[in-house]
Design an enzyme around this catalytic site. Structure first.
Site, PDB file in Angstrom:
ATOM      1  N   ASP A 201      47.038  30.212  27.661  1.00 36.50           N
ATOM      2  CA  ASP A 201      46.192  30.779  28.707  1.00 36.50           C
ATOM      3  C   ASP A 201      45.127  31.711  28.118  1.00 36.50           C
ATOM      4  O   ASP A 201      45.440  32.533  27.241  1.00 36.50           O
ATOM      5  CB  ASP A 201      47.104  31.586  29.646  1.00 36.50           C
ATOM      6  CG  ASP A 201      46.460  31.912  30.972  1.00 36.50           C
ATOM      7  OD1 ASP A 201      46.005  30.982  31.647  1.00 36.50           O
ATOM      8  OD2 ASP A 201      46.422  33.108  31.327  1.00 36.50           O
ATOM      9  N   GLU A 257      43.217  27.458  26.213  1.00 43.49           N
ATOM     10  CA  GLU A 257      42.204  27.557  27.268  1.00 43.49           C
ATOM     11  C   GLU A 257      41.134  28.513  26.752  1.00 43.49           C
ATOM     12  O   GLU A 257      41.434  29.652  26.421  1.00 43.49           O
ATOM     13  CB  GLU A 257      42.841  28.093  28.552  1.00 43.49           C
ATOM     14  CG  GLU A 257      41.889  28.040  29.739  1.00 43.49           C
ATOM     15  CD  GLU A 257      42.262  29.005  30.854  1.00 43.49           C
ATOM     16  OE1 GLU A 257      41.888  28.753  32.005  1.00 43.49           O
ATOM     17  OE2 GLU A 257      42.901  30.044  30.583  1.00 43.49           O
ATOM     18  N   HIS A 334      44.924  23.311  37.842  1.00 44.66           N
ATOM     19  CA  HIS A 334      45.331  24.211  38.929  1.00 44.66           C
ATOM     20  C   HIS A 334      44.259  25.243  39.258  1.00 44.66           C
ATOM     21  O   HIS A 334      44.426  26.016  40.190  1.00 44.66           O
ATOM     22  CB  HIS A 334      46.630  24.923  38.538  1.00 44.66           C
ATOM     23  CG  HIS A 334      46.444  25.821  37.361  1.00 44.66           C
ATOM     24  ND1 HIS A 334      46.179  25.329  36.090  1.00 44.66           N
ATOM     25  CD2 HIS A 334      46.429  27.168  37.245  1.00 44.66           C
ATOM     26  CE1 HIS A 334      46.010  26.349  35.267  1.00 44.66           C
ATOM     27  NE2 HIS A 334      46.152  27.470  35.925  1.00 44.66           N
TER      28      HIS A 334
HETATM   29  C1  GLC Z   1      43.912  31.170  33.369  1.00 49.75           C
HETATM   30  C2  GLC Z   1      44.787  30.426  34.328  1.00 49.75           C
HETATM   31  C3  GLC Z   1      44.557  30.956  35.708  1.00 49.75           C
HETATM   32  C4  GLC Z   1      44.920  32.412  35.726  1.00 49.75           C
HETATM   33  C5  GLC Z   1      44.224  33.190  34.602  1.00 49.75           C
HETATM   34  C6  GLC Z   1      44.887  34.501  34.376  1.00 49.75           C
HETATM   35  O1  GLC Z   1      42.567  30.998  33.610  1.00 49.75           O
HETATM   36  O2  GLC Z   1      44.566  29.054  34.219  1.00 49.75           O
HETATM   37  O3  GLC Z   1      45.273  30.256  36.670  1.00 49.75           O
HETATM   38  O4  GLC Z   1      44.575  32.996  36.952  1.00 49.75           O
HETATM   39  O5  GLC Z   1      44.255  32.515  33.383  1.00 49.75           O
HETATM   40  O6  GLC Z   1      46.140  34.316  33.772  1.00 49.75           O
END
Ligand code: GLC
Ligand code: CA
Length: 565
Positions: A201, A257, A334
């Protein structure tokens, strides 16, 4: 770069556990519910599952706020339920990838509970604490992704802590070696229980610019998604360390990510000679409908679909990473709405646009990710009122309505949420036409999409025009055709406003992937010219079965993959 790793021929299926399948009637999807659907996933043909967070969590941000990394949240089951799921998945040759949320924890995590107490305990430096400015205000003018300041005052320490996301999600201090060791250790713990890899993440955010310079424009909350919240000075050093400590020795697959990353710095994460991550999720192609001049939050001011921009963005990644690193391929997850509602036609051409977007994505080089429900053409939820949303992005924005910050009325926010909100992807999975789509025998935690009686797995699989069957074909093609894994990409007709067309070339043979991403017919003259002497040979995949050559115009959302000769 070799193409012999398992994930280079794999298709990965993302499960949003709350919304996948509820086994005990409490309205929340759970681990036994996932295990019960493994044969379904095997039938689809996917090679691995990525499961969004299932750890103990107060659920302020749907599990992305973790209060204990080693314990499964009782909502989802027990640790034993997960071990059983992993065993059952492995029996079917399906790997299991977990979410590593290590940029921040929940404020209920024991590390933070200790850290906030004083400036001199073992956990004091686990988070990012700064003194107030002389006038008592926050240390910098940084904003949080979910609105408001990124700093929160803690009276016990008389200091502010940093949170890029909700104030209940304090950012970990990666400068502290004890934090890094704690993270590597929990990764080893899950490896010992059979976990095969990690989706990381907001990994691009773990290294901070520790002097916290003010944004150039004061109170410019839109600035958060960009320059100062990603790609900090020690990011790649940390990732190389993680790679040496865990990823390489324990042979774990990794996908980070990486918001805020351009094609240039994406290559730094994934260039195989640098030994960091296997691949990253980038956001360029998801940003094509974001208006960067709009007020915060930009995403609730979406722009119309621009195919030329989409082609440009995806092509850039294909070209820059070729032979250096590996791409992720996705349209949904998501955090994103349903692609056919966002950019396609989820009414008249639902089958055609779902299969057309799938064709252009699955023909590319990289690892495709299918988000639950994408394989049956699930759509955005137009039956939501503002009060139905659970997503903190919407609920926080709703609180700011009528203020100068957003410039949105309630009606405008609702229209934007129908188009772009994250809850569009999070409505429960539609299995059949029975009550609550067969997702739960109880009351679903989030409102169902009203269209489940017509759009569901059972119905789709009975149709001749089955989106599921089309995905099966695309997945089999990836498993069997070496050119899909290794072939060189070449974009055709870069500025054509209807067609997304490209070739893949491998050992002197070429294949054509083309889709008409519009609801009007598209002439093929320019395409045939671009192909020159090459002729359309055998059709491998097509969503309009009658076609045999490229002579006739492409019909609305028509797509195909053909051998060229
Ligand atoms: C990432 C996740 C998202 C979340 C954020 C904070 O972007 O994919 O769903 O809100 O991180 O953890
Ligand atoms: Ca349940």
């Amino acid at each position: 770069m070799a193409t012999s790793e398992w994930w280079q021929k794999a298709v990965i299926y993302q499960i949003y556990p709350k919304s996948f399948n509820d086994s005990n009637g409490d309205g929340i999807g759970d681990l036994p519910g996932i295990t019960a659907k493994l044969d379904y996933l095997k039938a689809l043909g996917v090679d691995a599952l990525w499961i969004s967070p299932i750890y103990a969590s107060p659920q302020v941000d749907s599990g992305y706020d973790i209060s204990n990394y080693r314990v499964i949240d009782p909502r989802f089951g027990t640790n034993e339920d997960l071990y059983r799921l992993i065993t059952e998945a492995h029996t079917r040759n399906i790997k299991v990838i977990m979410d590593l949320v290590a940029n921040h924890t929940s404020d209920q995590h024991v590390w933070f509970q200790q850290s906030r107490q004083s400036r001199n305990n073992y956990f004091s430096d686990f988070y990012i604490w700064r003194d107030p400015r002389p006038d008592g205000s926050a240390p910098s003018n940084w904003g949080s992704y979910f609105g408001g300041s990124a700093w929160e005052y803690e009276p016990m320490r008389k200091q502010y802590y940093l949170h890029y996301f909700a104030k209940e999600q304090p950012d970990l201090n990666w400068e502290n070696p004890l934090v890094r060791e704690a993270v590597y250790d929990l990764m080893r713990f899950w490896k010992a229980h059979g976990v095969d890899g990690w989706r990381m993440d907001v990994i691009s955010g773990i290294s901070k610019f520790t002097d916290f310079p003010d944004y150039p424009t004061p109170n410019n909350e839109s600035f958060v998604v960009g320059a100062l919240h990603a790609n900090g000075p020690r990011l790649h050093e940390f990732l190389q360390e993680m790679n040496q400590e865990v990823l390489t020795p324990f042979a774990m697959m990794s996908v980070g990510e990486a918001p805020g990353s351009t094609a240039h710095n994406a290559r730094q994460f994934v260039d195989h000679t640098r030994r960091e991550l296997n691949m990253v999720f980038t956001f360029d192609h998801m940003d094509i409908d974001h208006d960067h001049n709009a007020p915060f939050p930009e995403k609730f001011h979406p722009l119309p679909f621009d195919l030329v921009k989409l082609k440009h963005s995806l092509s850039e990644w294909q070209n820059i990473l070729f032979e250096h690193g590996w791409n992720t391929l996705y349209f949904e997850n998501h955090d994103q709405p349903r692609v056919i509602s966002r950019w396609g036609d989820d009414q008249q051409y639902r089958y055609q646009s779902a299969t057309a977007f799938a064709t252009v994505l699955h023909g590319l080089q990289g690892t495709p990710y299918v988000f639950e429900g994408e394989e049956i053409g699930m759509t955005n939820a137009y039956n939501f009122e503002l009060a139905d949303y659970n997503d903190i992005e919407v609920t926080n924005t709703a609180k700011m309505l009528g203020t100068a910050v957003t410039g949105l009325s309630a009606t405008e926010l609702l229209a934007a949420a129908h188009k772009i909100s994250r809850d569009n992807a999070r409505t429960p999975m539609q299995w059949d036409a029975t009550a609550n789509a067969g997702f739960t025998s109880g009351q679903p935690w989030l409102k169902m999409n009203a269209n489940y009686a017509t759009i569901n797995v059972a119905t789709d699989r009975q149709q001749t025009q089955s989106i599921f069957a089309y995905y099966q074909q695309l997945i089999q093609l990836r498993h069997n055709a070496e050119w899909v894994t290794a072939g060189k990409y070449q974009l055709l007709l870069a500025t054509d406003p209807q067609l997304f067309a490209y070739t893949r070339t491998y050992h002197d043979h070429s294949w054509l992937i083309v889709a008409n991403l519009s609801s009007a017919n598209a002439a093929t003259t320019a395409l045939q010219q671009a192909l020159g002497k090459q002729q359309c040979g055998q059709l491998l995949v097509q969503n309009y079965p009658a076609r045999q050559t490229l002579a006739a115009p492409l019909q609305p959302y028509e797509a195909l993959i053909a051998e060229l000769k």
